[in-house]
Design an enzyme around this catalytic site. Structure first.
Site, mmCIF file in Angstrom:
data_model
loop_
_atom_site.group_PDB
_atom_site.id
_atom_site.type_symbol
_atom_site.label_atom_id
_atom_site.label_comp_id
_atom_site.label_asym_id
_atom_site.label_seq_id
_atom_site.Cartn_x
_atom_site.Cartn_y
_atom_site.Cartn_z
ATOM 1 N N SER A 11 -28.872 -23.812 39.889
ATOM 2 C CA SER A 11 -28.434 -22.749 39.697
ATOM 3 C C SER A 11 -29.297 -21.765 38.770
ATOM 4 O O SER A 11 -29.653 -22.112 37.810
ATOM 5 C CB SER A 11 -27.043 -22.891 38.777
ATOM 6 N N HIS A 36 -28.526 -22.328 44.247
ATOM 7 C CA HIS A 36 -27.034 -21.784 43.978
ATOM 8 C C HIS A 36 -27.045 -20.546 43.257
ATOM 9 O O HIS A 36 -27.781 -20.425 42.057
ATOM 10 C CB HIS A 36 -26.381 -22.917 42.904
ATOM 11 N N ASP A 38 -24.858 -17.908 41.077
ATOM 12 C CA ASP A 38 -23.481 -17.611 40.659
ATOM 13 C C ASP A 38 -23.489 -16.023 40.428
ATOM 14 O O ASP A 38 -23.856 -15.421 39.654
ATOM 15 C CB ASP A 38 -23.502 -18.112 39.215
ATOM 16 N N MET A 40 -20.923 -12.822 39.375
ATOM 17 C CA MET A 40 -20.012 -12.865 38.405
ATOM 18 C C MET A 40 -19.700 -11.241 38.189
ATOM 19 O O MET A 40 -20.234 -10.472 38.075
ATOM 20 C CB MET A 40 -19.967 -13.284 36.917
ATOM 21 N N HIS A 71 -21.719 -18.763 44.870
ATOM 22 C CA HIS A 71 -20.604 -19.019 44.321
ATOM 23 C C HIS A 71 -19.798 -17.815 43.872
ATOM 24 O O HIS A 71 -20.590 -17.090 42.578
ATOM 25 C CB HIS A 71 -20.824 -19.994 43.058
ATOM 26 N N MET A 73 -17.436 -15.676 41.690
ATOM 27 C CA MET A 73 -16.639 -15.915 40.550
ATOM 28 C C MET A 73 -16.101 -14.214 40.519
ATOM 29 O O MET A 73 -16.357 -13.362 39.376
ATOM 30 C CB MET A 73 -17.144 -16.308 39.363
ATOM 31 N N MET A 141 -15.281 -27.476 39.944
ATOM 32 C CA MET A 141 -15.737 -26.749 38.850
ATOM 33 C C MET A 141 -15.628 -27.886 37.790
ATOM 34 O O MET A 141 -14.339 -28.701 37.620
ATOM 35 C CB MET A 141 -15.190 -25.787 38.116
ATOM 36 N N GLY A 146 -18.185 -19.084 34.150
ATOM 37 C CA GLY A 146 -18.582 -18.029 33.507
ATOM 38 C C GLY A 146 -19.887 -18.235 32.937
ATOM 39 O O GLY A 146 -20.528 -17.347 32.657
ATOM 40 N N GLY A 148 -23.421 -21.009 31.829
ATOM 41 C CA GLY A 148 -24.155 -22.307 31.810
ATOM 42 C C GLY A 148 -24.278 -22.888 30.532
ATOM 43 O O GLY A 148 -23.898 -22.292 29.638
ATOM 44 N N ASP A 175 -20.147 -28.634 39.897
ATOM 45 C CA ASP A 175 -20.682 -27.557 38.976
ATOM 46 C C ASP A 175 -20.361 -27.388 37.864
ATOM 47 O O ASP A 175 -19.113 -27.261 37.510
ATOM 48 C CB ASP A 175 -20.351 -26.212 39.856
ATOM 49 N N GLY A 197 -27.966 -26.090 36.208
ATOM 50 C CA GLY A 197 -28.557 -24.966 35.912
ATOM 51 C C GLY A 197 -29.479 -25.250 34.381
ATOM 52 O O GLY A 197 -30.427 -25.522 34.723
ATOM 53 N N SER A 198 -28.739 -25.391 33.312
ATOM 54 C CA SER A 198 -29.464 -25.565 32.118
ATOM 55 C C SER A 198 -30.133 -26.903 32.279
ATOM 56 O O SER A 198 -31.117 -27.021 31.599
ATOM 57 C CB SER A 198 -28.274 -25.448 30.878
HETATM 58 C C1 DX5 Z 1 -20.665 -21.412 35.633
HETATM 59 C C2 DX5 Z 1 -21.508 -21.516 37.038
HETATM 60 C C3 DX5 Z 1 -22.659 -22.682 37.071
HETATM 61 C C4 DX5 Z 1 -23.720 -22.703 35.935
HETATM 62 C C5 DX5 Z 1 -23.882 -24.191 35.899
HETATM 63 O O1 DX5 Z 1 -19.604 -20.930 35.811
HETATM 64 O O2 DX5 Z 1 -20.922 -21.784 38.069
HETATM 65 O O3 DX5 Z 1 -23.137 -22.588 38.292
HETATM 66 O O4 DX5 Z 1 -24.883 -22.052 36.287
HETATM 67 O O5 DX5 Z 1 -24.616 -24.251 34.461
HETATM 68 P P1 DX5 Z 1 -24.796 -25.856 33.866
HETATM 69 O O6 DX5 Z 1 -25.477 -26.487 34.905
HETATM 70 O O7 DX5 Z 1 -25.767 -25.174 32.810
HETATM 71 O O8 DX5 Z 1 -23.732 -26.210 33.345
HETATM 72 ZN ZN ZN Z 2 -21.873 -21.930 39.896
#
Ligand code: DX5
Ligand code: ZN
Length: 220
Positions: A11, A36, A38, A40, A71, A73, A141, A146, A148, A175, A197-198
């Site tokens: 992500s 991926h 995101d 928002m 994705h 949101m 989820m 919202g 990471g 995710d 992501g992180s």
């Molecule tokens: C959160 C996003 C994720 C986010 C995940 O709302 O949909 O895709 O980047 O981040 P990590 O892997 O750090 O939880």
């Molecule tokens: Zn996501």
């Protein structure tokens, strides 16, 4: 690209936005094939991130055989899916909580030439997946959407098992809070795509972190 293969899907939300294309190219050189993204809108979730122009720039940074997993949101995604498909999204996933017009929106995604995915927040029951016609991907989820870097919600493992029983052949993506340990638990429960992501971009060595997660979930 067949959705049936197992993939870690980095992500870019946690990436350094000033060097998105080089991040993506480095991952592709290591065998990664799904990115991926995101999106928002500041309404469905508080932050505002990327729009179709960034999706389009990302798509141009990716090889033809890679898959851009978008994705959404955002509220009322039916008003925007055609634009994201046109921008180059290979797959678009919408939240069941974001619109009363699920089937209409999934059909609009397909009409735009992209694969159609549906996603539920942690508090939303899995039954919604059974109600949607023709789903390419079910996203579960494992944090509240919202941001990471949030901790993995173990309560979602049962939901993954249940969706795997309901939809034996669908791609199940997870995710939020995915790392080698939680990713392996999700794989055992039936997930096949793993957003991280992180755990990747927050690591000292993102490439090593990518491979570590991929090995733990059986993606390489
Ligand atoms: C959160 C996003 C994720 C986010 C995940 O709302 O949909 O895709 O980047 O981040 P990590 O892997 O750090 O939880
Ligand atoms: Zn996501």
């Amino acid at each position: 690209m067949p959705l049936t293969e197992r993939h870690v899907t980095p992500s870019i939300l946690s990436a350094d936005f000033s060097r998105l294309s080089s991040h993506v190219r480095e991952l592709m050189d290591e065998g990664c094939r799904v990115i991926h993204c995101d999106v928002m809108d500041g309404h469905f979730v508080p932050p505002i991130t990327f729009g179709p122009m960034v999706v389009s720039a990302l798509r141009e940074s990716l090889p033809d055989d890679a898959y851009l997993d978008v994705h959404l949101m955002i509220e009322r995604p039916e008003r925007h899916v055609a634009e994201f498909a046109k921008a180059g999204a290979d797959g678009i996933t919408i939240h069941v909580e974001s619109t009363p017009h699920i089937d209409y929106t999934l059909a609009a995604i397909r009409d735009g030439g992209a694969k159609a995915g549906l996603v539920v927040c942690p508090g939303t029951p899995a039954d919604h997946f059974a109600q949607a016609d023709d789903l390419d991907l079910a996203l579960i989820m494992t944090v509240n959407p919202g941001w990471g870097g949030q901790p993995f919600l173990r309560s979602q493992l049962d939901k993954i098992r249940r969706v795997r029983e309901m939809l034996p052949d669908v791609t199940i993506e997870v995710d939020g809070g995915v790392n080698p340990t939680t990713g392996a638990e999700c794989a055992e429960a039936g997930a096949t795509w793993f957003v991280a992501g992180s755990a990747i971009f927050g690591a000292d060595d993102p490439i090593a972190a990518y491979h570590e997660i991929a090995k733990a979930v059986g993606a390489e």
